[in-house]
Design an enzyme around this catalytic site. Structure first.
Site, PDB file in Angstrom:
ATOM      1  N   LEU A  85       0.844  -1.191   0.000  1.00 62.74           N
ATOM      2  CA  LEU A  85       0.000   0.000   0.000  1.00 62.74           C
ATOM      3  C   LEU A  85       0.879   1.242   0.000  1.00 62.74           C
ATOM      4  O   LEU A  85       1.322   1.701   1.046  1.00 62.74           O
ATOM      5  CB  LEU A  85      -0.916  -0.007   1.229  1.00 62.74           C
ATOM      6  N   ASP A  86       1.099   1.814  -1.168  1.00 65.65           N
ATOM      7  CA  ASP A  86       2.076   2.888  -1.304  1.00 65.65           C
ATOM      8  C   ASP A  86       1.420   4.130  -1.896  1.00 65.65           C
ATOM      9  O   ASP A  86       0.549   4.027  -2.754  1.00 65.65           O
ATOM     10  CB  ASP A  86       3.216   2.414  -2.211  1.00 65.65           C
ATOM     11  N   GLY A  87       1.860   5.303  -1.427  1.00 61.11           N
ATOM     12  CA  GLY A  87       1.443   6.556  -2.036  1.00 61.11           C
ATOM     13  C   GLY A  87       0.500   7.414  -1.216  1.00 61.11           C
ATOM     14  O   GLY A  87      -0.012   8.420  -1.711  1.00 61.11           O
ATOM     15  N   THR A 215       1.034  -0.275  -5.451  1.00 61.68           N
ATOM     16  CA  THR A 215       0.497   0.981  -5.971  1.00 61.68           C
ATOM     17  C   THR A 215       1.565   2.070  -6.000  1.00 61.68           C
ATOM     18  O   THR A 215       2.660   1.904  -5.471  1.00 61.68           O
ATOM     19  CB  THR A 215      -0.676   1.451  -5.101  1.00 61.68           C
TER      20      THR A 215
END
Length: 267
Positions: A85-87, A215
């Site tokens: 889960l990135d960003g 992501t």
């Protein structure tokens, strides 16, 4: 939101440190004590992963399964999906907000995606939310994240154990070395299956990820499920995690279903 059913195993991974560890060298402003995470989440340089999560469930505690979206085939659905889960912070910055707003939005997305996994019959979902490097972020942001993790764990998740990619392999090797030293097994009897039985992530009872989704456009796996991802299909998208919804998930699954999974064999 309510406790979910037993039909989906959800594992949420984030960094946890030993309660007595003081992060004085690289992270002078942080000690683990202040976050008051459960004792059984603690392990040196480890991550925690959790069985169960939240989504809407019916009266008997099972997911209400829905028909698959168009262009998805049930027989080709992955059993296990892992997500990085990135960003969150970049999503918030683009909107003129601090990172805390992005992390809150990301947790909302997390619950929504878990619900989709349950409705679409995905058996296992593993989410990676916080890495060792993230301790270098400002203290205010880390404090906020730890409080949110604590709330999520207390209210939505159950059955916690410590976990980290490299450490999982190291502790498996250490256990096997002891067995060799004690004459329980011979060195030439050490096989992949023997190693997998020693992994904390229960590889022999839980399928390895069929699909890894990351992501925000980054193209790396960041010490996440290193052994288990050996034959996983990798999918990277530009979408920041808070914007990752049903349409983006469907696109990732469609891409997965178009791939030929040979596992080294000719088809």
């Amino acid at each position: 939101m309510m406790k979910i059913s037993r039909t989906l195993l959800c594992r949420v991974a984030a960094l946890s440190l030993n309660r007595s560890t003081k992060l004085s060298s690289c992270y002078p402003n942080h000690t683990h004590n202040q976050y008051l995470l459960p004792n059984n989440l603690l392990g040196p340089n480890s991550c925690f992963w959790a069985h169960h999560s939240t989504t809407s469930a019916n009266a008997d505690g099972n997911f209400q399964k829905s028909p698959l979206p168009a262009n998805l085939r049930q027989e080709l659905m992955p059993r296990h999906v892992a997500l990085i889960l990135d960003g969150n912070s970049r999503w918030a910055a683009k909107r003129g907000h601090g990172p805390e707003v992005g992390h809150d939005a990301g947790l909302t997305t997390l619950v929504e995606v878990i619900g989709l996994c349950g409705k679409w019959g995905i058996q296992v979902a593993t989410f990676f939310m916080f890495s060792t490097e993230n301790w270098r972020r400002p203290k205010q942001e880390v404090d906020f994240l730890m409080l949110r993790f604590k709330k999520l764990l207390e209210e939505e998740l159950e059955n916690f154990n410590s976990y980290s990619g490299k450490n999982d392999i190291v502790q498996a090797c250490q256990n096997i070395s002891k067995k060799v030293r004690n004459g329980v097994i011979e060195p030439n009897e050490v096989t992949e299956n023997v190693i997998e039985k020693e992994l904390e992530t229960k590889v022999t009872s839980i399928p390895s990820p069929d699909l890894l989704i990351r992501t925000s456009g980054e193209l790396r796996i960041s010490n996440f499920l290193l052994w288990q991802l050996a034959y996983s299909e990798l999918y990277f998208c530009q979408t920041f995690w808070p914007d990752f919804g049903e349409s983006q998930f469907v696109e990732a699954l469609q891409c997965f279903q178009k791939r030929g999974r040979r596992f080294g064999k000719r088809i």
